[in-house]
Structure formats: C-alpha cells, structure tokens
Design a protein around this motif. Structure first.
Motif, PDB file in Angstrom:
ATOM      1  N   PRO A   1      10.618  56.427  -2.288  1.00  0.00           N
ATOM      2  CA  PRO A   1      10.864  54.995  -2.089  1.00  0.00           C
ATOM      3  C   PRO A   1       9.795  54.363  -1.197  1.00  0.00           C
ATOM      4  O   PRO A   1       9.277  54.993  -0.283  1.00  0.00           O
ATOM      5  N   LEU A   2       9.502  53.091  -1.487  1.00  0.00           N
ATOM      6  CA  LEU A   2       8.444  52.370  -0.791  1.00  0.00           C
ATOM      7  C   LEU A   2       9.030  51.354   0.184  1.00  0.00           C
ATOM      8  O   LEU A   2       9.885  50.539  -0.189  1.00  0.00           O
ATOM      9  N   PHE A   3       8.540  51.388   1.427  1.00  0.00           N
ATOM     10  CA  PHE A   3       8.967  50.449   2.463  1.00  0.00           C
ATOM     11  C   PHE A   3       7.734  49.820   3.100  1.00  0.00           C
ATOM     12  O   PHE A   3       6.605  50.292   2.899  1.00  0.00           O
ATOM     13  N   GLN A   4       7.967  48.778   3.889  1.00  0.00           N
ATOM     14  CA  GLN A   4       6.922  48.222   4.727  1.00  0.00           C
ATOM     15  C   GLN A   4       7.482  47.991   6.124  1.00  0.00           C
ATOM     16  O   GLN A   4       8.702  48.045   6.343  1.00  0.00           O
ATOM     17  N   SER A   5       6.578  47.751   7.070  1.00  0.00           N
ATOM     18  CA  SER A   5       6.980  47.591   8.465  1.00  0.00           C
ATOM     19  C   SER A   5       7.997  46.470   8.626  1.00  0.00           C
ATOM     20  O   SER A   5       7.972  45.472   7.902  1.00  0.00           O
ATOM     21  N   GLN A   6       8.910  46.650   9.572  1.00  0.00           N
ATOM     22  CA  GLN A   6       9.968  45.701   9.933  1.00  0.00           C
ATOM     23  C   GLN A   6      11.151  45.693   8.962  1.00  0.00           C
ATOM     24  O   GLN A   6      12.066  44.885   9.110  1.00  0.00           O
ATOM     25  N   GLU A   7      11.153  46.574   7.985  1.00  0.00           N
ATOM     26  CA  GLU A   7      12.303  46.662   7.090  1.00  0.00           C
ATOM     27  C   GLU A   7      13.401  47.504   7.716  1.00  0.00           C
ATOM     28  O   GLU A   7      13.148  48.345   8.599  1.00  0.00           O
TER      29      GLU A   7
END
Length: 304
Positions: free
Chosen positions: A41-47
C-alpha cells in the motif's frame, strides 16, 4: 511471515490489515536481500495509518504473553552494515496487557497524521523502508514478531523557477559545441527537450549519445561510497556532424525507474541525477560533458 526469537515454530498467526486496504493504491516494492517484488500500500506524509491486527493461536493452543504492541518504524539500512537498521521514526501503540490468548483476537490500531519526510528507497548500497512491527512478548522465552512494509512517496508542486541549462564544451581548435536543455528541474514523467549546436568540427565524430545517470552517495567523510548507474542511453546522432548543424533532443523520462533527487537523507545518503552527453570519434575516443539536473515527484497523483 512471522518468526520467533527463541523458538522454532510460531505459536500463533499474525495478520495486519489496513483500514482502507481495498481502496488504497498498491505499488511494487522490492524486498530486501533479493527477495523479489511484492505489492504494498502507498501512503504519503501526514496521512493516518490505521487498521486491524488479528492474532490466532495455532491449533487452538493457549498462548501466554507479556504484552502485545505495534510499532511504526522508519528505518535506513546501509548494505555494508546489513541487518542493522537506523530508526529515524519510531512510534508505538500498546495493544494488549500481559495475559493469555485462547482464540483469534483482533486489535484495532491507529497512527494519526504521521510525519514521514523521506520516501521509500531501494538503492545499490542503502535501503529506506517503513514498516509496521507487531511484537508478542514472551519475556525470557523470546518474542513473536511480524513485519508489514508499506511504501511512502511524497509529492511537490512544480518549481516556480526552472531555468534552462546552456553550456559550451570543446577541445581547442578541434571541437566546439553548445548544448541547451529546456529545464534544470524535471518531474519523473517529464520530457527532456533540447538542442546540440556544432560550432566547430575538426575531428570525425562517429556517434553521440545522451545518458541519464544516477549517483548514490552513502556514508560521510573518508567513509563516503559513491555508486553511479547509467539508467538510460539515448542515441542522438549516428554519423559525422558538420559545422552549423543542430541536433534536437527529445527524451521521455516515464519509461525509466527514477526517483526524486534526495539531498542528505538523515545524514546517511544522497541521490543525484545527471545528464551525460557522450561523443565518440572514429578512433573510439570518448568526449563527454555531465550536467546535474533535479528530479521531483509532481503532486498530481493521489495515493488512493
């Protein structure tokens, strides 16, 4: 797969499920140690990173434990020191107090608005990863540990200033060329446009190529190690140019596995990109001019 420190067979099965696992975008992730590629799974900062952890004793056996916890770790592994991870992010949530497990039990978890400033990276000599680590503590008997990796990518807007690159290169009384690239900063799906001008040609040029090179620097000071990879080689010209000739450049970046430029990530490593113009004469002598460019990930791709 989970494994036990201090025992041979796992006493229970552990599974980690993300809250929006079915809807969230999945991207390829290279496993460490040459373990192939999996989808993660792909995330980005502040999620927010949340979900459920299910623990099921094997064959209905009772499992006594000294507590269960989940950690969110951001780690850097230098391959000359393989197996030793440096944690730049470390958060923990306690899931259960010491007790016993008789049957399958599910624990919710949540890490809110997590600062994840660096991207997942698998390089030649260094790896940066994000992982959820579930630990069932057995005290002196060891621990059962399960790892679940995920990918982090961070996006930036287009730079407000993006000047072109213009340079001259030559050999006195033999060769004089000018080259121009339309920008100095490119997003990962961009197109490099430019021109090569031949102002003086007194050597017989056989061919000319444009290369994309990635330079990975790890360590610091006298312990710095630099690894350079040629990621792409694009033929600009085959045959001898003449004075006054102009050669166009049009190189699409999307087919290549590029990352953004990384500057001194946690004082551990840097990744830079270069355009390398290579000319070869009929005696196979090589003339080249290298120019650094900045790569960035354009903020037009949602993570879910």
């Amino acid at each position: 797969m989970n494994y036990i420190i201090g025992a041979f067979k796992p006493a229970c099965n552990i599974s980690v499920t993300f809250a929006d696992g079915k809807a969230r975008k999945q991207v390829p992730l290279k496993k460490g140690g040459g373990g192939g590629t999996v989808m993660a799974p792909l995330f980005q900062s502040q999620e927010n990173i949340s979900g459920k952890i299910s623990i099921e004793p094997v064959s209905g056996k009772k499992v006594e434990h000294n507590g269960i916890k989940v950690e969110l770790l951001g780690q850097i592994e230098m391959f000359f020191d393989r197996g030793n991870f440096y944690d730049f992010t470390s958060l923990v949530r306690e899931l259960d107090v010491p007790g016993e497990l008789y049957e399958k039990k599910t624990f919710p978890f949540e890490f809110s608005t997590i600062e994840m400033p660096y991207e997942t990276y698998n390089g030649v000599n260094v790896r940066l990863r994000y992982v959820l680590k579930v630990t069932i503590s057995w005290g002196y008997a060891g621990s059962i540990i399960e790892y679940q990796e995920f990918v982090v990518r961070n996006y930036t807007p287009s730079p407000s200033i993006n000047t072109s690159i213009k340079m001259e290169v030559g050999i006195e009384d033999c060769l004089h060329i000018e080259f121009e690239y339309n920008k100095s900063k490119y997003d990962l799906k961009d197109v490099i446009l430019g021109k090569i001008y031949f102002l003086l040609v007194r050597i017989k040029i056989k061919n000319m190529d444009l290369e994309i090179r990635r330079r990975e620097s790890t360590g610091s000071g006298t312990n710095t190690h630099v690894e350079t990879e040629t990621l792409a080689k694009f033929e600009l010209m085959d045959g001898a140019p003449v004075r006054g000739e102009s050669i166009p450049i049009r190189l699409f970046l999307s087919p290549y596995e590029l990352t953004p430029t990384y500057q001194n990530i946690n004082n551990k490593f840097s990744v830079k990109y270069y355009l390398n113009l290579v000319l070869v004469d009929e005696e196979d002598r090589r003339y080249f001019k290298q120019q650094e460019i900045t790569m960035y990930r354009l903020c037009d791709a949602p993570t879910s």
